[in-house]
Write an enzyme that holds these catalytic residues in place. Structure first.
Site, PDB file in Angstrom:
ATOM      1  N   SER A   1      67.463  20.303  48.997  1.00  0.00           N
ATOM      2  CA  SER A   1      67.565  21.602  48.310  1.00  0.00           C
ATOM      3  C   SER A   1      66.438  22.492  48.806  1.00  0.00           C
ATOM      4  CB  SER A   1      67.411  21.417  46.803  1.00  0.00           C
ATOM      5  OG  SER A   1      66.045  21.195  46.480  1.00  0.00           O
ATOM      6  N   ASP A   2      66.502  23.770  48.501  1.00  0.00           N
ATOM      7  CA  ASP A   2      65.326  24.588  48.766  1.00  0.00           C
ATOM      8  C   ASP A   2      64.310  24.302  47.658  1.00  0.00           C
ATOM      9  OD1 ASP A   2      63.479  26.350  49.759  1.00  0.00           O
ATOM     10  OD2 ASP A   2      64.926  27.915  50.234  1.00  0.00           O
ATOM     11  N   SER A   3      63.107  24.783  47.859  1.00  0.00           N
ATOM     12  CA  SER A   3      62.016  24.448  46.959  1.00  0.00           C
ATOM     13  C   SER A   3      62.284  24.953  45.536  1.00  0.00           C
ATOM     14  CB  SER A   3      60.743  25.079  47.504  1.00  0.00           C
ATOM     15  OG  SER A   3      59.680  24.792  46.663  1.00  0.00           O
TER      16      SER A   3
END
Ligand code: NOJ
Length: 735
Positions: free
Chosen positions: A294-296
């Site tokens: 996932s993105d942060s």
């Protein structure tokens, strides 16, 4: 090149099954859990910044306290020993990484090594031009080489994974992250995606000089409405498939090991929890065998998208959508076990994700050797060879936008240098500077000194509004030529740096006008991370050199171009608008029912020119090229376009020959023109060469209203030449 098949060969699958059979649930979930340096967003954040976030309610008191205490990834040894962390973001340094890998491999029960990721976007310590700049070279070999050097330096500091390349198509210059990609064109963007993946990953991930790449951000992040970062994306599936997906597909075919989900929602569904993206497109349709991160904090952000009931719900939705690893939000860590016990997810859901993560660890050869030679970094980081490549790539990224004959400069003229960016080495790094340092960078003033040029310098005008006219007059009074270094700060582009006004910040325009008013010859050098709307600056200048943010060798490369030691060859990969209000603007738009023209009731702005300030593909050189003998032949595989290009000027140069196609009649309206082939050709002064470029038949296909990929026989117009406005050169019928 690595193929997707390599990630799941029989032997690896057997080893993974064996591990899975021994792992506890906690150990499995650990593999899906990535942590970064601070509990807030995965980054080290200053206390000031933290306090501001706390006051604004962006973080809780608990998060504030944890971060303020100095939450450090290298203090997580106990969790690694317990097997409950599978990956870190932002842990680097051979010694630190070795220590942590040792805990993972020698002190944890099952000895599973760590994935150590970092944003190595355009170099680690040897910082290369920002990706948008490098894309203007149209040079795939160069992109592969710079990515390979970035990988080598990263591996030397213990990293094994980069969150790059960013392959988002960006048609809106207001979006700050346009700096991180290859511009607005899908065909060119796909070629860069392949080249950069190949560069990072090489022939084998197990080679200690290579690292795993990550195609991001899946998907359509560049189409955030209004160019405002993280904003909603609302688009037809046809546009998604034709414009935004192909670079990701190209990265997959080039063997990319990992994907990153995007922050945005796509038509209302957050990309982090969208099974259509990962299960259908990525795994089923494209045969991707790597892993998805996932993105942060993006899982946590789904609470704000308001499509999940709580953090447990997002963990469930994301895992079942095919999101393998949670970057930093701890939703998987905190809730997967409970969800399993409640029967809301199955062991198979977890095992699938763990398998995907382990595949990459096996492919990287980490089970055999997770360690880095601790003496290597000193030898490779910012070595002469890497610096030389940085200068080469920087020269090739500079786009000459205007030249009324003032360039190239002679070294013995009286030169004045002005502008806040002229002596600011650190600003040359651009967004996402890896571990680059200002002290490593060559500013323009340093470059001039290196070139043995005498000059007088004063900044005269800051980026944020202070303009000292008296200082300007005094500095340029005796000069024959004024070099004005203007543009944007590196903080003005990149993540969370959308601008609604993309003119020159502060009073820089005024300074350029004042130089012009004093009757001086003006060479404007632009440093920026996005196209700028700067018609007045262009008008007031005798020459305009687009230098972007060029990295450690910026000043030397700019001087190579200014004094003619290098004949500029770069071409824009994004359209430059006349006004901010024209955004989004891109060359390959549909014709509409009322194409723009000098009359009422046509698709245009009444207060802007019909054509952009600079079109896609545009860029001048110190020579000129003439095209002749064009022919287009239909073959089994598509269309072969042959043309003779002659260097008709007095200096050697490299031309980028561009082939655009327009489908004359189709069941869905097709773009007015689309880049479908290009080639670079080096020509000595007076030399001519015949060059054949092939347009692939599959690149003439498009998607119908039912989302079938189709080819419609008929006539295709071909445009060949120097930029996106290349004149029509023929029409062919393809059956
Ligand atoms: C957020 C950014 O969107 C992404 O591109 C980056 O890789 C991660 N943070 C990690 O730093």
């Amino acid at each position: 090149m690595i193929s997707q098949k390599q990630y799941c060969n029989e032997e690896v699958s057997r080893k993974i099954d064996e591990l899975l059979s021994q792992m506890t649930v906690d150990e499995k979930i650990g593999q899906l859990h990535q942590l970064g340096p601070s509990p807030v967003g995965g980054f080290e954040i200053s206390l000031d910044e933290l306090k501001k976030m706390l006051d604004a309610g962006a973080i809780t008191q608990k998060e504030y306290e944890q971060s303020a205490r100095g939450f450090k990834v290298d203090e997580r040894e106990d969790e690694v020993r317990a097997g409950t962390i599978g990956s870190f973001l932002g842990l680097y340094g051979a010694e630190k990484c070795n220590r942590m890998q040792k805990v993972a491999v020698e002190e944890s029960r099952l000895g599973i090594p760590l994935l150590l990721g970092f944003d190595v976007i355009h170099g680690l310590r040897t910082v290369f031009p920002i990706p948008l700049a490098e894309s203007c070279s149209w040079d795939m070999e160069m992109a592969e080489k710079t990515a390979a050097v970035a990988a080598k330096e990263s591996a030397a500091v213990g990293l094994n994974w980069t969150f790059a390349p960013m392959v988002d198509i960006a048609r809106d210059a207001r979006w700050g992250r346009i700096a991180e990609g290859a511009g607005e064109d899908t065909y060119l963007g796909s070629r860069f995606a392949e080249a950069r993946v190949k560069g990072f990953q090489g022939e084998s991930l197990a080679d200690p000089e290579n690292i795993a790449a990550c195609a991001k951000h899946f998907v359509a992040y560049g189409a955030a409405i209004g160019g405002r970062d993280y904003n909603t994306v609302d688009m037809s599936l046809q546009t998604l498939y034709e414009t935004y997906l192909p670079p990701f597909k190209a990265a997959t075919d080039a063997g990319v090991a990992t994907f990153m989900g995007a922050f945005n929602d796509l038509n209302g569904v957050p990309c982090s929890t969208n099974p259509f993206l990962y299960k259908t497109i990525l795994r089923k349709d494209w045969g991707f065998n790597g892993m998805v991160v996932s993105d942060s904090m993006a899982l946590q952000n789904c609470l704000d998208h308001a499509t999940v009931a709580d953090r447990a719900d997002v963990a469930r939705q994301a895992l079942q959508a095919g999101m393998d690893m949670d970057m930093h939000s701890t939703c998987y860590h905190d809730f997967l076990k409970e969800l399993l016990e409640n029967g809301q997810i199955s062991m198979e859901d977890i095992d699938t994700a763990v398998t995907n993560v382990l595949r990459i660890k096996f492919a990287l050869g980490l089970f055999e050797n997770p360690y880095t030679d601790e003496f290597l970094a000193d030898k490779v980081i910012l070595c002469d060879e890497h610096r030389a490549l940085a200068r080469e790539s920087a020269k090739k990224s500079i786009v000459l936008l205007k030249n009324n004959g003032v360039l190239p400069l002679k070294k013995d003229v009286k030169i004045a240098v002005v502008g806040a960016l002229a002596d600011n080495a650190e600003e040359m790094l651009g967004t996402w500077e890896g571990i680059g340092r200002g002290e490593d960078c060559i500013s323009v003033t340093a470059g001039l000194q290196n070139a043995g040029v005498q000059f007088k310098f004063a900044p005269c005008c800051s980026l944020d509004g202070a303009f000292d006219e008296a200082e300007l007059s005094a500095t340029i009074k005796d000069a024959d030529i004024v070099i004005a270094c203007v543009g944007e700060s590196k903080e003005d582009s990149g993540e969370a740096s959308a601008r609604c006004d993309i003119t020159l910040p502060g009073r820089q325009d005024e300074m350029l006008a004042a130089i012009r008013a004093q009757g001086k010859k003006l060479v404007t050098v632009l440093f920026n991370g996005r196209p700028l709307a700067i018609p007045e600056a262009v008008e007031n200048s005798d020459a305009v050199v687009e230098a972007w943010h060029l990295g450690v060798e910026a000043g030397n490369a700019v001087c190579d171009v200014l004094f003619g030691d290098y004949n500029p060859s770069a071409r824009l990969t994004t359209t430059f608008p006349n006004h901010s209000g024209e955004c989004p603007t891109y060359y390959n738009h549909l014709p509409t029912g009322k194409p723009a023209a000098e009359m009422k009731y046509t698709s245009k702005y009444i207060d802007a020119p019909l054509v952009p300030l600079f079109p896609f593909g545009y860029g001048l050189s110190y020579t000129e090229y003439a095209y002749s003998g064009l022919s287009a032949n239909v073959t089994e595989n598509g269309i072969d376009v042959t043309v003779t290009v002659k260097n008709v000027g007095a200096v050697d140069g490299e031309e980028t020959v561009q082939v655009y196609v327009h489908d004359v009649l189709a069941s869905r309206s097709r773009p007015v023109r689309e880049l479908k082939a290009f080639g670079k050709v080096f020509l000595k002064a007076g030399e001519e060469k015949q060059i054949t470029l092939s347009v692939a038949r599959k690149d003439l296909e498009f998607y119908d209203m039912q989302l079938n990929r189709i080819f419609e026989a008929g006539d295709f117009e071909i445009f060949v030449g120097h930029d996106g406005t290349a004149p029509l050169s023929g029409e062919v019928a393809v059956e």
